[in-house]
Design a protein around this motif. Structure first.
Motif, PDB file in Angstrom:
ATOM      1  N   GLU A 151       0.828  -1.213   0.000  1.00 41.57           N
ATOM      2  CA  GLU A 151       0.000   0.000   0.000  1.00 41.57           C
ATOM      3  C   GLU A 151       0.865   1.267   0.000  1.00 41.57           C
ATOM      4  O   GLU A 151       0.432   2.349  -0.353  1.00 41.57           O
ATOM      5  CB  GLU A 151      -0.964  -0.013   1.200  1.00 41.57           C
ATOM      6  N   ASN A 152       2.183   1.117   0.358  1.00 39.15           N
ATOM      7  CA  ASN A 152       3.057   2.287   0.419  1.00 39.15           C
ATOM      8  C   ASN A 152       3.521   2.755  -0.949  1.00 39.15           C
ATOM      9  O   ASN A 152       4.081   3.836  -1.087  1.00 39.15           O
ATOM     10  CB  ASN A 152       4.278   1.991   1.282  1.00 39.15           C
ATOM     11  N   ALA A 153       3.410   1.913  -1.969  1.00 36.46           N
ATOM     12  CA  ALA A 153       3.910   2.296  -3.290  1.00 36.46           C
ATOM     13  C   ALA A 153       3.026   1.687  -4.362  1.00 36.46           C
ATOM     14  O   ALA A 153       3.407   0.759  -5.054  1.00 36.46           O
ATOM     15  CB  ALA A 153       5.358   1.830  -3.451  1.00 36.46           C
ATOM     16  N   ALA A 154       1.825   2.227  -4.486  1.00 37.17           N
ATOM     17  CA  ALA A 154       0.827   1.648  -5.390  1.00 37.17           C
ATOM     18  C   ALA A 154       1.302   1.638  -6.843  1.00 37.17           C
ATOM     19  O   ALA A 154       1.130   0.652  -7.564  1.00 37.17           O
ATOM     20  CB  ALA A 154      -0.484   2.424  -5.272  1.00 37.17           C
ATOM     21  N   ALA A 155       2.005   2.697  -7.279  1.00 38.91           N
ATOM     22  CA  ALA A 155       2.432   2.784  -8.673  1.00 38.91           C
ATOM     23  C   ALA A 155       3.480   1.729  -8.987  1.00 38.91           C
ATOM     24  O   ALA A 155       3.426   1.034 -10.009  1.00 38.91           O
ATOM     25  CB  ALA A 155       2.994   4.172  -8.964  1.00 38.91           C
ATOM     26  N   LEU A 156       4.462   1.599  -8.087  1.00 30.65           N
ATOM     27  CA  LEU A 156       5.520   0.596  -8.287  1.00 30.65           C
ATOM     28  C   LEU A 156       4.934  -0.814  -8.323  1.00 30.65           C
ATOM     29  O   LEU A 156       5.254  -1.617  -9.204  1.00 30.65           O
ATOM     30  CB  LEU A 156       6.551   0.706  -7.156  1.00 30.65           C
ATOM     31  N   VAL A 157       4.020  -1.097  -7.395  1.00 31.76           N
ATOM     32  CA  VAL A 157       3.434  -2.435  -7.333  1.00 31.76           C
ATOM     33  C   VAL A 157       2.631  -2.718  -8.596  1.00 31.76           C
ATOM     34  O   VAL A 157       2.738  -3.807  -9.185  1.00 31.76           O
ATOM     35  CB  VAL A 157       2.564  -2.581  -6.062  1.00 31.76           C
ATOM     36  N   ALA A 158       1.889  -1.716  -9.054  1.00 31.90           N
ATOM     37  CA  ALA A 158       1.098  -1.907 -10.273  1.00 31.90           C
ATOM     38  C   ALA A 158       2.027  -2.176 -11.469  1.00 31.90           C
ATOM     39  O   ALA A 158       1.763  -3.052 -12.300  1.00 31.90           O
ATOM     40  CB  ALA A 158       0.243  -0.676 -10.536  1.00 31.90           C
ATOM     41  N   TRP A 159       3.151  -1.444 -11.504  1.00 32.51           N
ATOM     42  CA  TRP A 159       4.101  -1.622 -12.619  1.00 32.51           C
ATOM     43  C   TRP A 159       4.695  -3.048 -12.582  1.00 32.51           C
ATOM     44  O   TRP A 159       4.791  -3.728 -13.602  1.00 32.51           O
ATOM     45  CB  TRP A 159       5.208  -0.569 -12.508  1.00 32.51           C
ATOM     46  N   LEU A 160       5.088  -3.473 -11.371  1.00 36.19           N
ATOM     47  CA  LEU A 160       5.663  -4.815 -11.226  1.00 36.19           C
ATOM     48  C   LEU A 160       4.651  -5.879 -11.650  1.00 36.19           C
ATOM     49  O   LEU A 160       4.988  -6.842 -12.344  1.00 36.19           O
ATOM     50  CB  LEU A 160       6.084  -5.063  -9.771  1.00 36.19           C
ATOM     51  N   ASP A 161       3.404  -5.676 -11.231  1.00 40.13           N
ATOM     52  CA  ASP A 161       2.374  -6.667 -11.518  1.00 40.13           C
ATOM     53  C   ASP A 161       2.112  -6.798 -13.006  1.00 40.13           C
ATOM     54  O   ASP A 161       1.693  -7.860 -13.472  1.00 40.13           O
ATOM     55  CB  ASP A 161       1.090  -6.270 -10.775  1.00 40.13           C
ATOM     56  N   GLN A 162       2.423  -5.713 -13.751  1.00 35.23           N
ATOM     57  CA  GLN A 162       2.203  -5.765 -15.197  1.00 35.23           C
ATOM     58  C   GLN A 162       3.317  -6.512 -15.928  1.00 35.23           C
ATOM     59  O   GLN A 162       3.171  -6.880 -17.085  1.00 35.23           O
ATOM     60  CB  GLN A 162       2.126  -4.346 -15.764  1.00 35.23           C
ATOM     61  N   GLN A 163       4.463  -6.680 -15.257  1.00 42.28           N
ATOM     62  CA  GLN A 163       5.591  -7.368 -15.910  1.00 42.28           C
ATOM     63  C   GLN A 163       5.199  -8.823 -16.186  1.00 42.28           C
ATOM     64  O   GLN A 163       4.501  -9.460 -15.397  1.00 42.28           O
ATOM     65  CB  GLN A 163       6.840  -7.332 -15.018  1.00 42.28           C
ATOM     66  N   GLU A 164       5.705  -9.311 -17.309  1.00 41.08           N
ATOM     67  CA  GLU A 164       5.299 -10.653 -17.730  1.00 41.08           C
ATOM     68  C   GLU A 164       5.796 -11.725 -16.758  1.00 41.08           C
ATOM     69  O   GLU A 164       6.950 -11.705 -16.335  1.00 41.08           O
ATOM     70  CB  GLU A 164       5.856 -10.926 -19.133  1.00 41.08           C
ATOM     71  N   GLY A 165       4.894 -12.614 -16.373  1.00 45.03           N
ATOM     72  CA  GLY A 165       5.285 -13.733 -15.519  1.00 45.03           C
ATOM     73  C   GLY A 165       5.445 -13.365 -14.062  1.00 45.03           C
ATOM     74  O   GLY A 165       5.909 -14.177 -13.274  1.00 45.03           O
ATOM     75  N   ILE A 166       5.045 -12.142 -13.680  1.00 44.58           N
ATOM     76  CA  ILE A 166       5.164 -11.736 -12.277  1.00 44.58           C
ATOM     77  C   ILE A 166       3.778 -11.642 -11.666  1.00 44.58           C
ATOM     78  O   ILE A 166       2.877 -11.021 -12.238  1.00 44.58           O
ATOM     79  CB  ILE A 166       5.856 -10.350 -12.155  1.00 44.58           C
ATOM     80  N   GLU A 167       3.636 -12.293 -10.516  1.00 45.93           N
ATOM     81  CA  GLU A 167       2.374 -12.193  -9.808  1.00 45.93           C
ATOM     82  C   GLU A 167       2.695 -11.660  -8.423  1.00 45.93           C
ATOM     83  O   GLU A 167       3.358 -12.309  -7.621  1.00 45.93           O
ATOM     84  CB  GLU A 167       1.738 -13.598  -9.710  1.00 45.93           C
ATOM     85  N   VAL A 168       2.234 -10.401  -8.173  1.00 43.48           N
ATOM     86  CA  VAL A 168       2.533  -9.787  -6.871  1.00 43.48           C
ATOM     87  C   VAL A 168       1.580 -10.375  -5.830  1.00 43.48           C
ATOM     88  O   VAL A 168       0.385 -10.484  -6.066  1.00 43.48           O
ATOM     89  CB  VAL A 168       2.385  -8.258  -6.947  1.00 43.48           C
TER      90      VAL A 168
END
Lengths: 394, 244
Positions: free
Chosen positions: A66-83
């Protein structure tokens, strides 16, 4: 009438060959000796492939997402990554091996980020766990890329070209460690082929010499007018034939196994067709007469069947030496290596497996050196058979 | 014919054979008689050229066995002291293999194998692997492989050791047939009855030396004993050399 040396050798060869085919122990040593290598190679490559798949589609536990919503959203969009949410005690989860890594985003991340100060993140992992390393490296790479993107945007916002802040541009062509590992596993194939040359003829070589004396049939054999040379040569031919069968079987099984494996999935451009198989055999088969002659000489020399078997066990270490050496410190084929036993064979086998055609001269030199050396050893074994201490035991 | 002159063989400090002379004529059975350890086996091993004498001469049909061991062996049929077989070969295959080692052609091997299987009464076990053979069957197969090339000279080292009555009788029959064929047969034994029943000439060896030789009757006469066994004991114990 006395049979000539060649005819005598063929007579002895036919008998020993028939005898060996009826000997369960000699068939088992050929069969198992040829199977172990391919099975191990396939097993190890499968393990590497699984491990690679795991890196390609990975879960990424994040604490404080919850501290870095933009970073987490970006990571989650990377292929093969499930946050996913990290366990409540991330450090303990890593120590207990529940997780390979955890990214911790502290509460002051947003504050620092907005102030354009370096926002702290923590990447928790266990450096001693080599299986986690590729995942950690992947995550570190993604975070660095995110940081670089944000940095560029900030520079552009201040009217500075991001290129000013990029004094170097590194073209990243690193081989992933999965590829390295798969390649080093393929490095075992020459080792197994060389081992097969030794295990194949081992049983028959000891049985036909130390075993023959222990059974008390050696005296009867030696009182025939057949020459010592023909007797030694016949037994050597039989051991060579079994050794060659073992090598061909191993090479075929390796070829079939490598063809069936998803090597492309590991990013390996590896091709092993009939011509490569032929090259591999050209490099390996001259080792068979040499291995057989060493085994024949040692077991003729041995005081007993037991002693012969001890020698054979120690002998197995010899073909492994260049292989082990090359795993520690890889060496490439050089001309001076070819006439050397084992080192030359290993260099040629590696070249054949690497898809480069080994030089014809190299193959010929290696084969000739092997044959000369084995002829010398067989002649020495024949001389041993004239010694009273060898014939009647010591 | 086998002629032995001044044969000497030393193993380290032990003088195993100390000046043995004798002649084994064609058409005769010559017995090497002596207690265990007298030097009989060592003498025979020098005759079939697997041991080299330190001194002395061995002639096998005029071939010097020391100078040309291969040629001498071709004229010999040998049943060694230790006669192991190949457990994974059948009796027939064993005989066949030794026929090939003797350099015989395929048709001769075939004919000789059949003849030997009949002579030695091995037909019922001919195509069984020798692994399960009885001691008697083993000895017969070892004998067959020694005789496949119809050698002019036959050396048998303690051939009846451990054989039952029937096998012993068959073996004696065989030895007599070879003698009647005009071959020279040498057999070693430590059993007096064995030798006296078969041999035309007896060479008594004790501690590496020939202590007496002659026909059974001559030996009896020599020692003044009517009992050949007592004569043998007298000779073996008495170190003085006596000759008929």
């Amino acid at each position: 009438m006395r049979p000539g040396t060649l005819r005598g050798a063929l007579v002895v060869f036919r008998k020993e060959w028939r005898d060996a085919l009826r000997d369960r122990r000699s068939l088992v040593s050929v069969g198992l000796g040829s199977l172990v290598g391919p099975v191990l190679v396939v097993g190890m490559l499968h393990a590497v492939a699984d491990w690679q798949r795991e890196v390609e589609a990975m879960r990424l536990p994040i604490a404080g997402r919850e501290n870095a919503a933009a970073l987490v959203a970006w990571l989650d969009q990377q292929e093969g990554i499930e946050v996913v949410d990290a366990p409540s005690d991330p450090e303990r989860a890593i120590r207990d091996r529940d997780e390979d890594l955890v990214v911790v985003i502290p509460p002051d991340y947003g504050e620092q980020f907005v102030a354009s100060k370096p926002a702290k993140l923590r990447l928790l992992s266990d450096g001693a766990r080599s299986s986690a390393r590729p995942k950690v490296e992947r995550v570190r790479g993604m975070l660095a890329r995110y940081g670089a993107e944000i940095g560029s945007l900030r520079l552009i916002a201040r009217g500075v070209s991001p290129q000013v802040a990029m004094p170097l541009e590194v073209d990243d062509v690193e081989l992933s460690s999965a590829q390295e590992r798969a390649a080093s596993i393929l490095g075992f194939v020459p080792l197994f082929v060389m081992l097969a040359a030794f295990t194949g003829g081992m049983q028959i070589a000891t049985d036909a010499t130390a075993g023959e004396r222990e059974r008390g049939s050696l005296e009867a054999l030696l009182v025939t007018p057949a020459s010592r040379a023909s007797i030694a040569a016949g037994k050597w031919l039989a051991a060579t034939a079994l050794s060659a069968s073992s090598v061909v079987l191993t090479a075929l099984l390796c070829a079939v196994a490598l063809g069936a494996l998803p090597l492309a999935q590991l990013g390996m451009r590896f091709r092993f067709d009939a011509s490569d198989l032929a090259l591999l055999l050209c490099a390996a088969l001259p080792l068979c007469p040499l291995a057989a002659s060493i085994e024949l000489y040692l077991s003729t020399f041995a005081r007993s069947f037991k002693e012969a078997q001890t020698y054979m066990g120690l002998l197995l270490l010899v073909p492994m030496l260049p292989g082990v050496l090359s795993l520690v410190r890889p060496f490439s084929a050089e001309a001076w290596m070819y006439p050397l036993p084992f080192v030359g064979h290993h260099a040629l086998l590696n070249a054949a497996l690497g898809g480069q055609a080994p030089s014809i001269l190299g193959l010929l030199v290696s084969a000739a050196a092997s044959l000369v050396l084995s002829a010398l050893l067989v002649a020495q074994a024949a001389r041993l058979l004239t010694r009273e201490s060898i014939v009647f035991g010591r | 014919m086998i002629r032995v002159e001044g044969l000497v063989k030393r193993f380290g400090a032990v003088l195993a054979v100390d000046g043995v002379d004798f002649v084994a004529h064609d058409g005769k059975v010559t017995g090497l008689l002596g207690p265990n350890g007298a030097g009989k086996t060592t003498t025979l091993r020098m005759l079939y050229a697997l041991m080299r004498p330190d001194r002395g001469r061995i002639l096998v049909d005029d071939v010097d066995a020391v100078l040309d061991p291969g040629e001498a062996r071709a004229r010999l049929g040998v049943l060694p002291d230790v006669s192991g077989l190949y457990p994974r070969l059948t009796a027939r295959e064993t005989i066949h293999y030794f026929g090939e080692l003797q350099g015989l052609d395929a048709r001769t091997i075939e004919a000789r194998t059949e003849a030997l299987l009949d002579e030695l009464d091995l037909r019922t076990v001919a195509d069984r692997r020798t692994a399960g053979f009885s001691h008697g069957e083993r000895t017969k197969v070892a004998l067959a492989r020694a005789l496949v090339h119809s050698p002019r000279n036959v050396l048998l080292d303690e051939p009846t050791n451990g054989l039952d009555v029937m096998s012993t009788r068959a073996l004696r029959e065989m030895v007599r047939r070879m003698r009647d064929d005009g071959r020279s047969v040498i057999l070693s034994s430590h059993v007096m009855q064995e030798v006296s029943a078969l041999c035309d000439s007896i060479v008594v060896i004790s501690r590496g030396k020939v202590v007496a030789q002659g026909s059974p009757d001559e030996l009896r006469e020599l020692t003044g004993e009517a009992d050949l066994e007592q004569a043998f004991v007298d000779l073996a114990v008495n170190p003085g050399e006596v000759r008929a």
